[in-house]
Design a protein around this motif. Structure first.
Motif, PDB file in Angstrom:
ATOM      1  N   ASP A  87      40.636  39.863  33.244  1.00  5.14           N
ATOM      2  CA  ASP A  87      40.046  38.761  34.007  1.00  5.14           C
ATOM      3  C   ASP A  87      40.635  38.679  35.411  1.00  5.14           C
ATOM      4  O   ASP A  87      39.947  38.327  36.360  1.00  5.14           O
ATOM      5  CB  ASP A  87      40.268  37.420  33.300  1.00  5.14           C
ATOM      6  CG  ASP A  87      39.492  37.320  32.014  1.00  5.14           C
ATOM      7  OD1 ASP A  87      38.345  37.815  31.967  1.00  5.14           O
ATOM      8  OD2 ASP A  87      40.026  36.766  31.035  1.00  5.14           O
ATOM      9  N   ASN A  88      41.927  38.975  35.530  1.00  3.07           N
ATOM     10  CA  ASN A  88      42.618  38.838  36.809  1.00  3.07           C
ATOM     11  C   ASN A  88      42.917  40.169  37.496  1.00  3.07           C
ATOM     12  O   ASN A  88      43.526  40.180  38.563  1.00  3.07           O
ATOM     13  CB  ASN A  88      43.933  38.073  36.599  1.00  3.07           C
ATOM     14  CG  ASN A  88      43.682  36.675  36.099  1.00  3.07           C
ATOM     15  OD1 ASN A  88      42.842  35.961  36.638  1.00  3.07           O
ATOM     16  ND2 ASN A  88      44.386  36.272  35.061  1.00  3.07           N
ATOM     17  N   ASP A  89      42.518  41.285  36.864  1.00  5.52           N
ATOM     18  CA  ASP A  89      42.779  42.623  37.409  1.00  5.52           C
ATOM     19  C   ASP A  89      44.261  42.836  37.692  1.00  5.52           C
ATOM     20  O   ASP A  89      44.656  43.300  38.767  1.00  5.52           O
ATOM     21  CB  ASP A  89      41.963  42.878  38.681  1.00  5.52           C
ATOM     22  CG  ASP A  89      40.464  42.910  38.406  1.00  5.52           C
ATOM     23  OD1 ASP A  89      40.075  43.096  37.239  1.00  5.52           O
ATOM     24  OD2 ASP A  89      39.688  42.754  39.363  1.00  5.52           O
ATOM     25  N   THR A  90      45.081  42.478  36.705  1.00  5.87           N
ATOM     26  CA  THR A  90      46.530  42.621  36.834  1.00  5.87           C
ATOM     27  C   THR A  90      47.130  43.250  35.586  1.00  5.87           C
ATOM     28  O   THR A  90      46.510  43.264  34.510  1.00  5.87           O
ATOM     29  CB  THR A  90      47.221  41.258  37.056  1.00  5.87           C
ATOM     30  OG1 THR A  90      46.936  40.398  35.952  1.00  5.87           O
ATOM     31  CG2 THR A  90      46.780  40.604  38.361  1.00  5.87           C
ATOM     32  N   VAL A  91      48.335  43.748  35.752  1.00  2.00           N
ATOM     33  CA  VAL A  91      49.141  44.251  34.637  1.00  2.00           C
ATOM     34  C   VAL A  91      50.468  43.509  34.706  1.00  2.00           C
ATOM     35  O   VAL A  91      51.134  43.512  35.742  1.00  2.00           O
ATOM     36  CB  VAL A  91      49.378  45.772  34.747  1.00  2.00           C
ATOM     37  CG1 VAL A  91      50.309  46.251  33.643  1.00  2.00           C
ATOM     38  CG2 VAL A  91      48.063  46.527  34.717  1.00  2.00           C
ATOM     39  N   THR A  92      50.832  42.849  33.609  1.00  2.00           N
ATOM     40  CA  THR A  92      52.083  42.106  33.554  1.00  2.00           C
ATOM     41  C   THR A  92      53.024  42.789  32.587  1.00  2.00           C
ATOM     42  O   THR A  92      52.637  43.133  31.470  1.00  2.00           O
ATOM     43  CB  THR A  92      51.844  40.646  33.118  1.00  2.00           C
ATOM     44  OG1 THR A  92      50.972  40.030  34.075  1.00  2.00           O
ATOM     45  CG2 THR A  92      53.140  39.865  33.032  1.00  2.00           C
ATOM     46  N   VAL A  93      54.266  42.972  33.031  1.00  2.00           N
ATOM     47  CA  VAL A  93      55.306  43.546  32.186  1.00  2.00           C
ATOM     48  C   VAL A  93      56.273  42.433  31.825  1.00  2.00           C
ATOM     49  O   VAL A  93      56.889  41.825  32.697  1.00  2.00           O
ATOM     50  CB  VAL A  93      56.065  44.682  32.900  1.00  2.00           C
ATOM     51  CG1 VAL A  93      57.176  45.226  32.007  1.00  2.00           C
ATOM     52  CG2 VAL A  93      55.107  45.789  33.308  1.00  2.00           C
ATOM     53  N   HIS A  94      56.358  42.140  30.528  1.00  2.00           N
ATOM     54  CA  HIS A  94      57.334  41.182  30.012  1.00  2.00           C
ATOM     55  C   HIS A  94      58.513  41.990  29.487  1.00  2.00           C
ATOM     56  O   HIS A  94      58.311  42.956  28.742  1.00  2.00           O
ATOM     57  CB  HIS A  94      56.741  40.353  28.870  1.00  2.00           C
ATOM     58  CG  HIS A  94      55.553  39.534  29.257  1.00  2.00           C
ATOM     59  ND1 HIS A  94      55.660  38.382  29.987  1.00  2.00           N
ATOM     60  CD2 HIS A  94      54.236  39.707  29.009  1.00  2.00           C
ATOM     61  CE1 HIS A  94      54.447  37.865  30.166  1.00  2.00           C
ATOM     62  NE2 HIS A  94      53.567  38.655  29.589  1.00  2.00           N
TER      63      HIS A  94
END
Length: 133
Positions: A87-94
């Motif tokens: 939806d946001n065109d992002t990749v999040t690394v936790h």
């Protein structure tokens, strides 16, 4: 590195309070070679290096993919959780799971190189732009 068998094996958890379940099927899993051998449909989550989730296009995705699953993976001590947010065109690394949550969180836009802490790996996300809505 190893991936679960093609029949979509899942992960078993000792503590998985975040979604009131004892197992889940991540969209992707990274583990040492042969880790899933002999574990059957539900593998032990201990020893998994990274799980990946790709957001679903449904109204429950926000709560499930962005909140509950990352919290559950942190509760289980999985070192890294990668969230591909369509939806946001992002990749999040936790990263850095501590007491049921990830201490480190870094978000990248599609097209950026994504560093995976502790794995000495970098993901090139340029091609994800081709799958944007």
């Amino acid at each position: 590195m190893s991936a679960p068998p093609a029949d979509r094996a899942g992960l078993r958890f000792d503590a998985f309070e975040a979604i009131a379940a004892t197992a889940a099927r991540p969209d992707g899993t990274l583990a040492p070679a042969e880790y899933f051998a002999g574990q059957g449909e539900w593998a032990d989550s201990r020893g998994v290096l990274l799980v990946a989730e790709v957001t679903s296009f449904d109204r429950r995705a926000d709560e499930r993919d962005r909140v509950k699953k990352p919290r559950a993976y942190a509760e289980s001590g999985i070192p890294l959780c990668l969230l591909v947010d369509r939806d946001n065109d992002t990749v999040t690394v936790h990263s850095e799971p501590v007491k049921g949550s990830y201490r480190g969180t870094r978000t990248y836009d599609y097209g950026e190189r994504v560093e995976l802490p502790g794995l000495d790996m970098v993901l090139d996300t340029e091609e994800l732009k081709d799958y944007s809505r």
